[in-house]
Design an enzyme around this catalytic site. Structure first.
Site, PDB file in Angstrom:
ATOM      1  N   ASP A  16     -71.204 -24.655 -32.126  1.00  0.00           N
ATOM      2  CA  ASP A  16     -71.418 -25.429 -30.901  1.00  0.00           C
ATOM      3  C   ASP A  16     -70.058 -25.749 -30.283  1.00  0.00           C
ATOM      4  OD1 ASP A  16     -73.080 -27.331 -29.109  1.00  0.00           O
ATOM      5  OD2 ASP A  16     -71.500 -28.620 -29.907  1.00  0.00           O
ATOM      6  N   ASP A 114     -73.090 -22.427 -24.577  1.00  0.00           N
ATOM      7  CA  ASP A 114     -72.152 -23.181 -25.404  1.00  0.00           C
ATOM      8  C   ASP A 114     -72.561 -23.253 -26.879  1.00  0.00           C
ATOM      9  OD1 ASP A 114     -74.351 -24.753 -24.963  1.00  0.00           O
ATOM     10  OD2 ASP A 114     -73.235 -26.595 -24.560  1.00  0.00           O
ATOM     11  N   GLU A 115     -73.474 -22.376 -27.306  1.00  0.00           N
ATOM     12  CA  GLU A 115     -73.890 -22.381 -28.713  1.00  0.00           C
ATOM     13  C   GLU A 115     -74.327 -20.982 -29.131  1.00  0.00           C
ATOM     14  OE1 GLU A 115     -77.238 -24.673 -31.432  1.00  0.00           O
ATOM     15  OE2 GLU A 115     -76.286 -25.761 -29.775  1.00  0.00           O
TER      16      GLU A 115
END
Length: 420
Positions: A16, A114-115
């Site tokens: 993350d 974003d992950e």
């Protein structure tokens, strides 16, 4: 109850990128994401604009994702900026390149911008003695290349790595946590309330609470036969997950059997009931256009509208013969809305979704329909679609899209609904 020896024993990293959007925005301005108070909002010129991201320091003031621009204190030490989606995507791509140095492309899954997940089962020994060593290297290289901090969960399957990330890694000093099957009783079972657990929403939590299930441990020890009886296959999945078991493998890509075409919006101001007609019609124009380009008809139409105070009015209906005509969808939907929605409320969210597809070649025309009218409508829709593909969404628009209620022109040229 379960024999962990026959369960998957892989080495999965769930990565993350912490406060990604706000961090990138800080870095572009030469600011430190750890100490700067910064908010990314949909449109800095609209007082009702939604906060899309906030740095940790700003979150301490109570400003978080979903807050409104007018809620942010007018202070000189607070930065408020528009999003830059192209830049965010560039940073995400750069980080993906780093990740792919440690695992094969088929063992990499981009969960969101974003992950992402990395299966390093076959490759971790090339870079360190343990998967934890690889996690440290990945985290360090991401920061060195982009100045963005990350948190990483390490687990024996996708589920455990995700839980390790969300529940522990984001709160540790080194940003890494590792969960193995033997950690399940100590780390997984105490989780409560149930809605904090993967795959369980508030409505499901209430139903489980009615059966005396209040923690993940309670769920793990509940009779799986009763869960299947009461909840179907999802109940079995809950029981497996409560025991830390997940048989998913990244390289065995999931095939979507029930896809959907959907559109949703958070409105930039309060809309009266009659005004949402415009935005709703624009959404049906968009999803029907995408449906026709896919040469499909939709048998199920879903819609929802949400008020300023959090009430949601939703419904779905079936079109037995299937449709790709936005005017027909809008006529039926608006008829339902006038019956179920509050005509005096102020509205902030709208969404539509089309599912249950069939090929458009399967379309059947009723003996009672005016064939000449049907053919003219189809020819018109085809022409409109061709113009939009060639010249863009604004090439052809309804007259109602020239009214103040329209959001069509505001959305033109955006990436994922936001400015480039």
């Amino acid at each position: 109850m379960y024999d962990y020896y026959i369960c998957p024993h892989r080495h999965i990293l769930c990565v993350d990128l912490k406060s990604f959007f706000a961090s990138v925005s800080c870095i572009l301005k030469g600011l430190d994401p750890k100490t700067t108070k910064l908010a990314v909002v949909g449109d800095t010129k609209s007082i009702g604009s939604v906060v899309l991201a906030a740095t940790p320091e700003l979150k301490k003031l109570g400003i978080k994702t979903g807050s409104r621009l007018f809620e942010i204190p007018a202070r000189s030490d607070i930065y408020i900026i528009n999003p830059s989606m192209k830049t965010y995507l560039d940073y995400s791509s750069k980080i993906t390149e780093i990740a792919l140095q440690y695992t094969a492309p088929e063992d990499f899954h981009q969960y969101s911008i974003d992950e992402f997940f990395m299966d390093v089962t076959e490759s971790y020994h090339l870079f360190g003695e343990t998967p934890y060593d690889v996690a440290k290297r990945v985290r360090r290289e991401i920061h060195e290349a982009t100045k963005i901090d990350s948190a990483i969960g390490v687990g024996e399957n996708l589920l455990l790595s995700k839980l390790a990330l969300d529940i522990e890694a984001k709160r540790t000093d080194d940003g890494i946590a590792e969960w193995r099957y033997h950690d399940v009783p100590e780390k997984l079972w105490p989780i409560t309330p149930l809605k904090a657990f993967w795959g369980i929403n508030r409505r499901s939590e209430v139903k489980l609470n009615e059966r005396g299930i209040f923690s993940v441990g309670d769920l793990a020890h509940y009779n799986p036969a009763h869960l299947r009886r009461d909840f179907g296959i999802i109940g079995v999945d809950w029981h497996l997950h409560a025991n830390g078991i997940d048989f998913s493998v990244i390289r065995e890509k999931h095939t979507i059997h029930s896809p959907s075409i959907a559109k949703s919006q958070i409105l930039m101001r309060d809309y009266r009931f009659e005004e949402i007609y415009v935005v709703l019609f624009e959404q049906f124009d968009e999803v029907a256009h995408r449906l026709r380009l896919a040469h499909r008809l939709a048998r199920t139409v879903q819609f929802s509208v949400g008020t300023k105070d959090g009430r949601v009015f939703r419904k779905q209906y079936t079109v037995k013969e299937g449709t790709n005509n936005e005017s027909d969808m809008m006529k039926v939907t608006w008829g339902h809305l006038k019956q179920i929605a509050d005509p005096y409320a102020l509205y902030r969210t709208i969404s539509v979704s089309l599912t249950n597809f069939i090929p458009d070649s399967a379309k059947q025309v009723s003996l009672f329909e005016d064939m000449e009218k049907v053919l003219k409508e189809e020819a018109l829709m085809k022409t409109v679609d061709e113009l939009k593909v060639k010249y863009g969404q604004l090439a052809v628009m309804r007259a109602l899209s020239r009214t103040d209620a329209s959001t069509l022109k505001l959305r033109e040229g955006l990436i994922a609904g936001h400015k480039r």
